[in-house]
Motif scaffolding. Structure first.
Motif, PDB file in Angstrom:
ATOM      1  N   PHE A 151     -10.842 -13.615  50.873  1.00 45.74           N
ATOM      2  CA  PHE A 151     -10.126 -14.299  51.949  1.00 45.74           C
ATOM      3  C   PHE A 151      -9.845 -15.744  51.548  1.00 45.74           C
ATOM      4  N   LYS A 152      -8.629 -16.211  51.798  1.00 42.42           N
ATOM      5  CA  LYS A 152      -8.200 -17.521  51.334  1.00 42.42           C
ATOM      6  C   LYS A 152      -7.880 -18.456  52.496  1.00 42.42           C
ATOM      7  N   VAL A 153      -8.398 -19.674  52.425  1.00 37.75           N
ATOM      8  CA  VAL A 153      -8.097 -20.684  53.441  1.00 37.75           C
ATOM      9  C   VAL A 153      -6.630 -21.085  53.364  1.00 37.75           C
ATOM     10  N   ASN A 154      -6.121 -21.270  52.155  1.00 36.98           N
ATOM     11  CA  ASN A 154      -4.745 -21.753  51.988  1.00 36.98           C
ATOM     12  C   ASN A 154      -3.707 -20.632  51.995  1.00 36.98           C
ATOM     13  N   ALA A 155      -4.140 -19.392  52.124  1.00 35.74           N
ATOM     14  CA  ALA A 155      -3.221 -18.262  52.267  1.00 35.74           C
ATOM     15  C   ALA A 155      -3.895 -17.218  53.150  1.00 35.74           C
ATOM     16  N   PRO A 156      -4.138 -17.559  54.420  1.00 33.80           N
ATOM     17  CA  PRO A 156      -4.920 -16.678  55.288  1.00 33.80           C
ATOM     18  C   PRO A 156      -4.177 -15.382  55.619  1.00 33.80           C
ATOM     19  N   SER A 157      -4.889 -14.286  55.525  1.00 35.91           N
ATOM     20  CA  SER A 157      -4.338 -12.987  55.899  1.00 35.91           C
ATOM     21  C   SER A 157      -4.346 -12.864  57.421  1.00 35.91           C
ATOM     22  N   ALA A 158      -3.731 -11.794  57.921  1.00 33.50           N
ATOM     23  CA  ALA A 158      -3.729 -11.551  59.363  1.00 33.50           C
ATOM     24  C   ALA A 158      -5.162 -11.413  59.876  1.00 33.50           C
ATOM     25  N   TYR A 159      -6.015 -10.779  59.063  1.00 32.00           N
ATOM     26  CA  TYR A 159      -7.424 -10.629  59.468  1.00 32.00           C
ATOM     27  C   TYR A 159      -8.106 -11.978  59.597  1.00 32.00           C
ATOM     28  N   VAL A 160      -7.886 -12.863  58.633  1.00 34.41           N
ATOM     29  CA  VAL A 160      -8.513 -14.190  58.667  1.00 34.41           C
ATOM     30  C   VAL A 160      -8.036 -14.975  59.882  1.00 34.41           C
ATOM     31  N   LEU A 161      -6.756 -14.880  60.201  1.00 35.70           N
ATOM     32  CA  LEU A 161      -6.221 -15.590  61.366  1.00 35.70           C
ATOM     33  C   LEU A 161      -6.804 -15.038  62.668  1.00 35.70           C
ATOM     34  N   ARG A 162      -6.973 -13.721  62.732  1.00 37.38           N
ATOM     35  CA  ARG A 162      -7.614 -13.131  63.923  1.00 37.38           C
ATOM     36  C   ARG A 162      -9.059 -13.582  64.017  1.00 37.38           C
ATOM     37  N   ARG A 163      -9.729 -13.613  62.893  1.00 37.95           N
ATOM     38  CA  ARG A 163     -11.133 -14.053  62.880  1.00 37.95           C
ATOM     39  C   ARG A 163     -11.239 -15.523  63.260  1.00 37.95           C
ATOM     40  N   GLN A 164     -10.307 -16.338  62.814  1.00 36.46           N
ATOM     41  CA  GLN A 164     -10.282 -17.751  63.191  1.00 36.46           C
ATOM     42  C   GLN A 164     -10.208 -17.904  64.710  1.00 36.46           C
ATOM     43  N   GLN A 165      -9.326 -17.149  65.342  1.00 33.78           N
ATOM     44  CA  GLN A 165      -9.177 -17.228  66.798  1.00 33.78           C
ATOM     45  C   GLN A 165     -10.427 -16.722  67.500  1.00 33.78           C
ATOM     46  N   TRP A 166     -11.053 -15.680  66.943  1.00 39.49           N
ATOM     47  CA  TRP A 166     -12.299 -15.169  67.535  1.00 39.49           C
ATOM     48  C   TRP A 166     -13.398 -16.219  67.443  1.00 39.49           C
ATOM     49  N   ILE A 167     -13.499 -16.891  66.303  1.00 43.81           N
ATOM     50  CA  ILE A 167     -14.515 -17.934  66.128  1.00 43.81           C
ATOM     51  C   ILE A 167     -14.273 -19.072  67.104  1.00 43.81           C
TER      52      ILE A 167
END
Length: 243
Positions: free
Chosen positions: A208-224
């Motif tokens: 998982f990349k901070v500078n190229a976030p996947s859809a999963y990472v963005l969903r996880r960001q919102q959950w956090i």
């Protein structure tokens, strides 16, 4: 005389092994005591990554971190890693028994992805003193070191060390290095959204990349972000003496 010599030769490897174990345990104990007060210059995982890069011929790789005390890390960043990784961190004694039981039940399913249950304390012990990978030996050592840092350091120090050595990407260790690399600002100025994005990649910062976030990472960001709010924000940190 000859019999005695053969016996000495037979036991010599065990003697050296015993001495090596004693030396390693002593080094860990000294590290636990010293790092209660002193900044951590590097971690075992940083050394492992650097040596691995050199052995593979990648001489451009540099494992780097910049130590900062807790008062120079934004409150949202401290809250985000707890919201994403270990919400019971202020309460447990190093191990989340409920999470461990849930993970064991989940992992019994052969088709399920392997789920971990490591607390921030366990991750700190592993990152600082041990090596990557899964084995019963490493988990046993991790358990002992976790008890040690929980006993000697306390929660605020564990959180401080964790934030300074955790890996956020290739060669990027610690929240100050991550903040400067990804957002061009110090860790003290990270916003809740930026903190949540950094925390969202922690399960696997190589996938998982901070500078190229996947859809999963963005969903996880919102959950956090939602979890941070539900925990109580800054009042959660103050209540548990983590600031």
């Amino acid at each position: 005389m000859l019999k005695s010599f053969k016996k000495t030769r037979f036991y010599r490897p065990f003697i050296w092994l015993k001495r090596g174990i004693i030396a390693l345990v002593s080094l860990w104990l000294v590290g636990i005591v010293f790092f209660k007060f002193l900044p951590v210059p590097f971690s075992a995982v940083m050394v492992e990554r650097q040596v691995s890069a050199w052995l593979s011929g990648d001489f451009g790789y540099v494992a780097h971190s910049d130590w900062v005390p807790m008062n120079e890390i934004s409150s949202p960043m401290a809250l985000a890693v707890m919201a994403g990784e270990d919400q019971k961190f202020p309460e447990h004694w190093g191990f989340d028994v409920g999470a461990i039981q849930a993970a064991l039940t989940h992992n019994e399913d052969e088709d399920a992805n392997i789920r971990g249950a490591s607390t921030l304390s366990q991750q700190t012990a592993k990152n600082l003193f041990l090596w990557d990978g899964r084995s019963w030996l490493r988990k046993g050592l991790e358990a002992g070191l976790t008890v040690g840092i929980e006993t000697v350091w306390g929660k605020k120090r564990i959180l401080t060390v964790y934030l300074n050595i955790v890996e956020f990407g290739d060669g990027i260790f610690g929240v100050e290095e991550a903040a400067q690399h990804f957002f061009h600002k110090p860790a003290s100025r990270l916003t809740p959204s930026q903190a949540a994005l950094l925390a969202a990649v922690l399960p696997n910062p190589h996938l998982f990349k901070v500078n190229a976030p996947s859809a999963y990472v963005l969903r996880r960001q919102q959950w956090i972000l939602r979890q941070m709010s539900q925990l109580g924000g800054d009042s959660f940190l103050t209540e548990h003496s983590l600031r």
